[in-house]
Design an enzyme around this catalytic site. Structure first.
Site, short mmCIF file in Angstrom:
data_model
loop_
_atom_site.label_atom_id
_atom_site.label_comp_id
_atom_site.label_asym_id
_atom_site.label_seq_id
_atom_site.Cartn_x
_atom_site.Cartn_y
_atom_site.Cartn_z
N ASP A 125 0.91 -1.04 -0.02
CA ASP A 125 -0.01 0.04 -0.22
C ASP A 125 1.25 1.31 0.05
OD1 ASP A 125 -2.18 -1.63 0.34
OD2 ASP A 125 -2.57 -1.10 2.14
N MET A 126 0.22 2.10 -0.23
CA MET A 126 1.17 3.84 -0.93
C MET A 126 0.29 4.56 0.48
SD MET A 126 3.28 5.37 -1.39
CE MET A 126 4.19 4.24 -2.80
N ARG A 175 -1.62 -1.05 -8.17
CA ARG A 175 -3.03 -0.50 -7.55
C ARG A 175 -3.18 0.98 -7.54
NH1 ARG A 175 -3.87 -0.97 -2.15
NH2 ARG A 175 -4.23 -3.43 -2.61
N GLY A 179 -6.04 8.37 -3.38
CA GLY A 179 -4.91 8.59 -2.69
C GLY A 179 -6.15 9.25 -1.06
N HIS A 218 -13.86 3.70 -6.36
CA HIS A 218 -16.18 3.37 -6.42
C HIS A 218 -16.51 4.48 -7.22
CE1 HIS A 218 -13.91 2.38 -2.98
NE2 HIS A 218 -13.99 1.62 -2.93
N ARG A 279 -10.86 6.49 9.96
CA ARG A 279 -10.46 7.37 8.71
C ARG A 279 -11.62 6.77 7.47
NH1 ARG A 279 -4.42 5.29 6.31
NH2 ARG A 279 -6.45 2.94 6.16
N ARG A 280 -12.12 6.14 7.49
CA ARG A 280 -13.52 5.82 6.29
C ARG A 280 -14.44 6.60 6.80
NH1 ARG A 280 -10.19 2.29 5.11
NH2 ARG A 280 -10.27 3.98 2.92
P1 FDA Z 1 -14.68 9.21 -4.20
O1 FDA Z 1 -14.10 9.64 -2.95
O2 FDA Z 1 -15.25 10.48 -5.54
O3 FDA Z 1 -16.16 7.89 -3.78
C1 FDA Z 1 -16.65 7.45 -4.92
C2 FDA Z 1 -18.32 7.14 -4.39
O4 FDA Z 1 -17.87 5.82 -3.83
C3 FDA Z 1 -17.93 7.56 -3.32
O5 FDA Z 1 -19.28 9.11 -3.77
C4 FDA Z 1 -19.42 7.42 -2.39
O6 FDA Z 1 -20.73 6.90 -2.24
C5 FDA Z 1 -18.23 5.78 -2.41
N1 FDA Z 1 -17.34 6.03 -1.53
C6 FDA Z 1 -15.47 6.15 -1.47
N2 FDA Z 1 -15.44 5.74 -0.25
C7 FDA Z 1 -15.95 4.93 -0.15
C8 FDA Z 1 -16.20 4.99 1.64
N3 FDA Z 1 -15.46 4.97 2.43
N4 FDA Z 1 -17.11 4.62 2.37
C9 FDA Z 1 -18.23 4.30 1.73
N5 FDA Z 1 -18.12 4.76 1.00
C10 FDA Z 1 -17.22 5.67 -0.21
N6 FDA Z 1 -5.31 4.94 -0.84
C11 FDA Z 1 -3.98 5.16 -0.20
O7 FDA Z 1 -3.57 6.41 -0.65
N7 FDA Z 1 -2.91 4.35 -0.64
C12 FDA Z 1 -3.53 3.08 -0.40
O8 FDA Z 1 -2.55 2.17 -0.65
C13 FDA Z 1 -4.98 2.31 -0.90
N8 FDA Z 1 -5.00 1.39 -0.93
C14 FDA Z 1 -6.76 1.68 -1.42
C15 FDA Z 1 -7.42 0.04 -1.84
C16 FDA Z 1 -8.15 -0.77 -2.04
C17 FDA Z 1 -8.97 -1.31 -3.36
C18 FDA Z 1 -9.08 0.69 -2.77
C19 FDA Z 1 -11.06 0.48 -3.40
C20 FDA Z 1 -8.92 2.34 -2.67
C21 FDA Z 1 -7.92 2.40 -1.29
N9 FDA Z 1 -7.68 3.62 -1.52
C22 FDA Z 1 -5.95 3.86 -1.15
C23 FDA Z 1 -8.49 4.66 -1.09
C24 FDA Z 1 -8.54 5.51 -2.19
O9 FDA Z 1 -6.83 6.11 -2.70
C25 FDA Z 1 -9.54 6.30 -2.14
O10 FDA Z 1 -9.24 6.91 -1.22
C26 FDA Z 1 -11.09 5.77 -2.17
O11 FDA Z 1 -11.05 4.79 -3.16
C27 FDA Z 1 -11.84 7.07 -2.29
O12 FDA Z 1 -11.57 7.16 -3.65
P2 FDA Z 1 -12.61 7.11 -5.34
O13 FDA Z 1 -11.69 6.58 -6.25
O14 FDA Z 1 -14.32 5.60 -4.64
O15 FDA Z 1 -13.41 7.62 -4.99
#
Ligand code: FDA
Length: 299
Positions: A125-126, A175, A179, A218, A279-280
């Site tokens: 992970d980053m 991946r 961020g 997402h 955090r979530r």
């Molecule tokens: P966005 O934040 O715009 O979300 C789109 C929609 O998805 C939102 O409107 C909401 O409905 C839903 N959603 C998103 N996150 C949600 C949550 N937590 N709870 C409920 N609903 C949510 N970051 C990082 O800095 N280092 C890492 O190593 C990782 N690793 C990682 C692994 C995986 C498998 C995922 C999916 C994500 C990560 N991340 C991460 C987190 C990533 O950087 C980012 O913060 C989240 O994925 C949210 O960004 P989206 O692209 O989903 O868009």
């Protein structure tokens, strides 16, 4: 975050942990490895792959890093013994990056070595920008001897496209995500659309140069744009997968799965579920409102 959401987050922070667990259980498999095994089995039954992560970051003692490493070994054993379709994600600061870089490298190498023996894969992970260069240094050193390790890059960082240009020369397994940490404007794009645009630009570069891309989002806009790129560039199914967090946007997840793309879900577990859940919560203001409603209906 707007003041109301900020208030809700502060309010949730003072609640007893057992109350916070009401919402946490949607995003965390549980406190034990067998909880994560159960979740991955359920996902696998639907054709969805897993990546398991034991919760914890920024430790203060080397013995804690060794404990995290033991948990990683246990996850690899559990994946093998239960015949799961899953790999393991690790956070460098939970393995001592903030204490001693060489020590951290050795911990990660042992995990990657064990995964190699099991024909499995480790995703690094980053974390936040103080660790970006050190994380890439660990990855590139490992890549000299192992091909079962990959890294995460963050589309919100201004440096990411250049990093990917360099890492593509080593045929890196990525991946790509937006961020999650709060970074200064000097280092990170802040606008929603500019982060999306950089995500698409970086993904295009990864795929065009023949690297494996885990598309972790997402955001349905980014899912659509990724579909377009995959189609235009005729990217074969063994060169990419989608990735999502456990408990988030399950209907979009199921749609991607039924559209015939590989999809992997990040399944966190462990005693440290509280920090992860906070955090979530901070990430998703809508969630704060959700939780408040569930807390009051619970009472
Ligand atoms: P966005 O934040 O715009 O979300 C789109 C929609 O998805 C939102 O409107 C909401 O409905 C839903 N959603 C998103 N996150 C949600 C949550 N937590 N709870 C409920 N609903 C949510 N970051 C990082 O800095 N280092 C890492 O190593 C990782 N690793 C990682 C692994 C995986 C498998 C995922 C999916 C994500 C990560 N991340 C991460 C987190 C990533 O950087 C980012 O913060 C989240 O994925 C949210 O960004 P989206 O692209 O989903 O868009």
């Amino acid at each position: 975050m707007n003041p109301i959401n900020n208030f809700i987050v502060q309010f949730v922070k003072i609640l007893p942990k057992r109350v916070v667990y009401i919402f946490a259980k949607k995003y965390v498999a549980g406190s034990k490895l067998e909880d994560a095994v159960k979740v991955v089995k359920e996902l696998n039954a639907k054709g969805i792959i897993g990546t398991m992560d034991v919760l914890g970051e920024s430790i203060t003692k080397k013995s804690e890093a060794e404990e995290t490493k033991r948990h990683c070994f246990e996850m690899l054993d559990a994946i093998k013994n239960n015949n799961l379709d899953a790999n393991v994600s690790i956070k460098p600061t939970s393995l001592g990056l903030n204490l001693d870089k060489e020590f951290c490298y050795k911990q990660i190498e042992e995990i990657v070595q064990k995964a190699k023996e099991y024909n499995n894969f480790i995703r690094i992970d980053m974390e936040d920008t103080p660790y970006t260069d050190d994380t890439f240094a660990i990855l590139t050193r490992l890549q000299e001897n192992y091909n079962n390790v990959g890294v995460v890059v963050q589309a919100y960082l201004r440096r990411t496209f250049d990093d990917v240009v360099k890492l593509n020369k080593l045929k890196t397994n990525y991946r790509l995500c937006k961020g999650i940490y709060v970074e200064p404007e000097k280092l990170a794009f802040k606008g929603k659309q500019e982060i999306r645009d950089n995500f698409v630009k970086v993904l295009d570069k990864m795929l065009s140069d023949g690297n494996y891309a885990g598309i972790a989002t997402h955001d349905d806009y980014l899912v659509r744009e990724s579909y377009k790129l995959i189609e235009e560039k005729k990217i074969s199914k063994d060169k990419y997968e989608f990735q999502m967090l456990y408990g988030v946007t399950e209907s979009l997840r199921d749609k991607i799965n039924s559209d015939g793309h590989r999809i992997r879900v990040y399944v966190p577990w462990g005693e440290n579920w509280y920090a992860y859940s906070m955090r979530r919560l901070q990430e998703n203001p809508m969630l704060a409102w959700y939780i408040t409603k569930s807390i009051f209906s619970f009472k």
